[in-house]
Write an enzyme that holds these catalytic residues in place. Structure first.
Site, PDB file in Angstrom:
ATOM      1  N   GLY A  18       0.607  -0.969  -0.159  1.00 50.66           N
ATOM      2  CA  GLY A  18      -0.222   0.190   0.431  1.00 50.66           C
ATOM      3  C   GLY A  18       0.537   1.542   0.075  1.00 50.66           C
ATOM      4  O   GLY A  18       2.649   1.139  -0.303  1.00 50.66           O
ATOM      5  N   PHE A  19       0.500   2.291   0.511  1.00 42.94           N
ATOM      6  CA  PHE A  19       0.747   3.778  -0.025  1.00 42.94           C
ATOM      7  C   PHE A  19       2.240   3.392   1.136  1.00 42.94           C
ATOM      8  O   PHE A  19       3.964   3.456   0.483  1.00 42.94           O
ATOM      9  CB  PHE A  19      -0.028   4.633   0.960  1.00 42.94           C
ATOM     10  CG  PHE A  19      -0.653   5.017   0.571  1.00 42.94           C
ATOM     11  CD1 PHE A  19      -0.138   6.478  -0.287  1.00 42.94           C
ATOM     12  CD2 PHE A  19      -2.373   5.081   0.201  1.00 42.94           C
ATOM     13  CE1 PHE A  19      -1.371   7.099  -1.474  1.00 42.94           C
ATOM     14  CE2 PHE A  19      -2.554   5.109  -0.819  1.00 42.94           C
ATOM     15  CZ  PHE A  19      -2.653   6.752  -1.498  1.00 42.94           C
ATOM     16  N   HIS A 181       4.061   3.929  20.895  1.00 41.85           N
ATOM     17  CA  HIS A 181       4.328   4.835  19.474  1.00 41.85           C
ATOM     18  C   HIS A 181       2.705   4.467  19.306  1.00 41.85           C
ATOM     19  O   HIS A 181       1.908   4.014  18.578  1.00 41.85           O
ATOM     20  CB  HIS A 181       4.264   3.870  18.001  1.00 41.85           C
ATOM     21  CG  HIS A 181       4.111   4.505  16.588  1.00 41.85           C
ATOM     22  ND1 HIS A 181       4.343   5.865  16.447  1.00 41.85           N
ATOM     23  CD2 HIS A 181       3.747   4.071  15.901  1.00 41.85           C
ATOM     24  CE1 HIS A 181       4.033   6.076  15.585  1.00 41.85           C
ATOM     25  NE2 HIS A 181       3.215   5.694  14.659  1.00 41.85           N
TER      26      HIS A 181
HETATM   27  N1  NAI Z   1       4.311   2.431  12.206  1.00 43.62           N
HETATM   28  C1  NAI Z   1       4.394   3.605  11.936  1.00 43.62           C
HETATM   29  O1  NAI Z   1       5.301   4.629  12.213  1.00 43.62           O
HETATM   30  C2  NAI Z   1       3.410   4.181  11.085  1.00 43.62           C
HETATM   31  C3  NAI Z   1       2.634   3.196  10.579  1.00 43.62           C
HETATM   32  N2  NAI Z   1       1.002   2.643   9.869  1.00 43.62           N
HETATM   33  C4  NAI Z   1       0.724   1.659   9.716  1.00 43.62           C
HETATM   34  O2  NAI Z   1       1.085   1.187   8.266  1.00 43.62           O
HETATM   35  C5  NAI Z   1       0.402   0.525   7.561  1.00 43.62           C
HETATM   36  C6  NAI Z   1       0.115   0.347   6.548  1.00 43.62           C
HETATM   37  O3  NAI Z   1      -0.549   1.453   5.942  1.00 43.62           O
HETATM   38  P1  NAI Z   1      -0.935   2.168   4.616  1.00 43.62           P
HETATM   39  O4  NAI Z   1      -0.072   1.605   3.554  1.00 43.62           O
HETATM   40  O5  NAI Z   1      -0.813   3.119   4.642  1.00 43.62           O
HETATM   41  O6  NAI Z   1      -2.549   1.311   3.726  1.00 43.62           O
HETATM   42  P2  NAI Z   1      -2.666   0.951   3.201  1.00 43.62           P
HETATM   43  O7  NAI Z   1      -4.495   0.524   3.427  1.00 43.62           O
HETATM   44  O8  NAI Z   1      -2.645   1.938   1.775  1.00 43.62           O
HETATM   45  O9  NAI Z   1      -1.878  -0.445   2.027  1.00 43.62           O
HETATM   46  C7  NAI Z   1      -2.249  -1.702   3.361  1.00 43.62           C
HETATM   47  C8  NAI Z   1      -1.836  -2.779   2.517  1.00 43.62           C
HETATM   48  O10 NAI Z   1      -2.350  -4.008   3.063  1.00 43.62           O
HETATM   49  C9  NAI Z   1      -2.793  -4.882   2.179  1.00 43.62           C
HETATM   50  N3  NAI Z   1      -3.284  -6.517   3.278  1.00 43.62           N
HETATM   51  C10 NAI Z   1      -4.227  -6.346   3.699  1.00 43.62           C
HETATM   52  N4  NAI Z   1      -4.253  -7.566   4.591  1.00 43.62           N
HETATM   53  C11 NAI Z   1      -3.436  -7.995   3.859  1.00 43.62           C
HETATM   54  C12 NAI Z   1      -2.636  -9.632   4.355  1.00 43.62           C
HETATM   55  N5  NAI Z   1      -4.063 -10.324   4.754  1.00 43.62           N
HETATM   56  N6  NAI Z   1      -1.763  -9.748   3.209  1.00 43.62           N
HETATM   57  C13 NAI Z   1      -0.825  -9.682   2.815  1.00 43.62           C
HETATM   58  N7  NAI Z   1      -1.147  -7.551   2.491  1.00 43.62           N
HETATM   59  C14 NAI Z   1      -2.519  -7.280   3.225  1.00 43.62           C
HETATM   60  C15 NAI Z   1      -3.957  -4.675   1.119  1.00 43.62           C
HETATM   61  O11 NAI Z   1      -3.733  -4.563   0.583  1.00 43.62           O
HETATM   62  C16 NAI Z   1      -2.680  -2.887   1.084  1.00 43.62           C
HETATM   63  O12 NAI Z   1      -2.057  -2.987  -0.271  1.00 43.62           O
HETATM   64  C17 NAI Z   1      -1.597   0.585   8.381  1.00 43.62           C
HETATM   65  O13 NAI Z   1      -1.279  -0.294   9.626  1.00 43.62           O
HETATM   66  C18 NAI Z   1      -0.468   1.939   9.128  1.00 43.62           C
HETATM   67  O14 NAI Z   1      -1.444   2.621  10.338  1.00 43.62           O
HETATM   68  C19 NAI Z   1       1.539   4.350   8.929  1.00 43.62           C
HETATM   69  C20 NAI Z   1       2.369   5.110   8.700  1.00 43.62           C
HETATM   70  C21 NAI Z   1       3.505   4.830   9.666  1.00 43.62           C
HETATM   71  C1  PYR Z   2       0.777   6.287  11.238  1.00 42.07           C
HETATM   72  C2  PYR Z   2       0.943   6.323  12.216  1.00 42.07           C
HETATM   73  O1  PYR Z   2       1.783   5.359  13.156  1.00 42.07           O
HETATM   74  C3  PYR Z   2       2.168   7.990  12.395  1.00 42.07           C
HETATM   75  O2  PYR Z   2       1.985   8.253  11.509  1.00 42.07           O
HETATM   76  O3  PYR Z   2       2.624   7.889  13.597  1.00 42.07           O
END
Ligand code: NAI
Ligand code: PYR
EC number: 1.1.1.27
Length: 317
Positions: A18-19, A181
Site C-alpha cells: 500500500g502507501f 508508538h
Molecule cells: N509505524 C508507523 O510509524 C506507521 C505505521 N503505519 C501503518 O502501516 C500500515 C499500512 O498503511 P498504508 O500503507 O497507508 O495502508 P494501505 O491500505 O495503503 O496498505 C495496506 C496494504 O496491506 C495489504 N493487505 C491487507 N491485508 C493483507 C494480507 N492479509 N496480506 C498481504 N497484504 C495485505 C492491502 O492490500 C494494502 O495494499 C497501517 O497499519 C498504518 O497504520 C503507517 C504510517 C506510520
Molecule cells: C500512522 C502513524 O502511526 C503515524 O504517522 O504516526
C-alpha cells in the site's frame, strides 16, 4: 554478539504494497540500499503496478531489482518488512486497529513462516507495539530479530519540532521519544541536547524562552502529529519510509546504529513480556541490545505506566 557479522545479499521482502510499503520500496531504491526488493500483497495487480512504476526510475538513481512476488520469495531475505494492514481513519486511535490488523498479521506470518530461512523482521503496521509482541511470539526467533519501527518516527518529529523552535538544523538536535508508538509515548526531555549541550542550557545561552509551557506544547504536537497528518491527507507514509530506510541500512549494510525501536523486553528497566521502544543498538541481527538510560524520575514513572497500559492491552488479545 555485536561482532556476529555475515555477508548480506541485501534481499528485502515488503509485505503490504500500500502507501507505506510502496513508499518504503521507492525510498530503498533511490537510496540504493537493497539489491533485490520483492513486494507481496493480496492485491496482485496493484503490486505489479507499484513494482513496475518504481523500476522505471532513471537507472543511475537506483540499482535495486523491484518486483511483485509471493511468500516463497521470503526465503533467504536479509530483511522482511511488514506493512500489511489497515490505516486508522480520522478520529481513530492506533489501538482501534488491533482486531483487524492482528488478524492480517496472523495470516501474513502463517504464510511467510514456512519459507522463512533467515533475516530480520521489521514491523511497521499499527498498532506496532502490539503487532511486534504477536509476531515475536509466533516466529519464535532469538530476541531482537523481530522489531518494530516503534518511536523512531515520533523521535524524528520531536527532533524536527525542537530544530524549528531553536532555528537550527535537525542534525545538531539529539532528542528521543520512548514508550508506545501511540498516546503513551514519553519525550525524554532530561537528555535532549543541542550538539551535546543540554537543551535548557542551550536555550539559556542563546536567550531563548524555555520552560514547562514550551515543553508541553512541543510534546503535545508530537503526540498528535500522526492524527494531524491523517486529518490533512488521510494517511502518513513518507516520514515512516525514510525511518525504515535508516533502520534498513543498519541491518543490510551492517552499519550499527542506535534508535528507539520496539522489541520484547527481558527485564530491562524491571519490565518484561511487553514490547515498547527504548534506544536500542541495531545491526545485522536486528536489535542487539536495549540501552538502559538514566532518565528523570518522572520519565521512568511514565515509562512504567506505558508498560502497564500495554500489558492490559495485551491481555485483551
Ligand atoms: N509505524 C508507523 O510509524 C506507521 C505505521 N503505519 C501503518 O502501516 C500500515 C499500512 O498503511 P498504508 O500503507 O497507508 O495502508 P494501505 O491500505 O495503503 O496498505 C495496506 C496494504 O496491506 C495489504 N493487505 C491487507 N491485508 C493483507 C494480507 N492479509 N496480506 C498481504 N497484504 C495485505 C492491502 O492490500 C494494502 O495494499 C497501517 O497499519 C498504518 O497504520 C503507517 C504510517 C506510520
Ligand atoms: C500512522 C502513524 O502511526 C503515524 O504517522 O504516526
Amino acid at each position: 554478539m555485536l561482532n556476529n557479522f555475515s555477508v548480506s545479499e541485501r534481499k528485502v521482502a515488503i509485505i503490504g504494497a500500500g502507501f507505506v510499503g510502496a513508499s518504503i520500496a521507492y525510498a530503498l531504491t533511490i537510496r540504493k540500499l537493497a539489491r533485490e526488493i520483492v513486494l507481496i500483497d493480496i492485491h496482485e495487480e496493484k503490486t505489479i503496478g507499484e513494482a513496475l512504476d518504481i523500476q522505471h526510475g532513471i537507472p543511475d538513481m537506483g540499482i535495486s531489482s523491484v518486483r511483485a512476488g509471493t511468500y516463497a520469495d521470503c526465503k533467504d531475505c536479509d530483511l522482511i518488512i511488514i506493512t500489511a494492514g489497515r490505516n486508522r481513519k480520522r478520529g481513530e486511535s492506533r489501538l482501534d486497529l488491533i482486531a483487524g490488523n492482528s488478524a492480517i498479521l496472523k495470516d501474513v506470518v502463517g504464510q511467510m513462516k514456512p519459507y522463512y530461512t533467515k533475516g530480520v523482521i521489521m514491523i511497521v503496521s499499527n498498532p506496532v507495539d502490539v503487532l511486534v509482541y504477536q509476531c515475536t511470539k509466533w516466529m519464535g526467533l532469538p530476541n531482537g530479530m523481530v522489531f518494530g519501527t516503534g518511536c523512531i518516527l515520533d523521535s524524528s518529529r520531536f527532533t524536527r519540532l525542537i530544530a524549528d523552535y531553536t532555528h537550527l538544523n535537525t542534525e545538531v538536535v539529539k532528542a528521543t521519544i520512548v514508550g508506545e508508538h501511540g498516546d503513551a509515548q514519553i519525550p525524554i526531555w532530561s537528555r535532549a541536547s543541542i550538539a551535546g549541550v543540554p537543551l535548557q542550557e542551550y536555550c539559556e545561552n542563546v536567550g531563548l524562552k524555555w520552560g514547562e509551557e514550551i515543553r508541553k506544547e512541543i510534546s503535545d504536537k508530537v503526540r498528535e502529529m500522526g492524527a494531524t497528518i491523517i486529518k490533512g491527507k488521510g494517511r502518513t507514509h513518507y516520514g515512516i519510509a525514510t525511518c525504515v530506510c535508516y533502520l534498513a541500512e543498519a541491518v543490510l549494510n551492517q552499519r550499527l546504529t542506535i534508535a528507539p525501536v520496539s522489541t520484547m523486553f527481558q527485564g530491562e528497566y524491571g519490565i518484561e513480556d511487553v514490547c515498547l521502544s527504548v534506544p536500542s543498538i541495531i545491526g545485522v541481527n536486528g536489535v542487539e541490545k536495549r540501552l538502559e538510560e538514566r532518565w528523570a524520575e518522572e520519565e521512568f514513572q511514565a515509562f512504567r505506566q506505558a508498560a502497564d497500559k500495554m500489558k492490559k492491552v495485551l491481555k485483551t488479545l
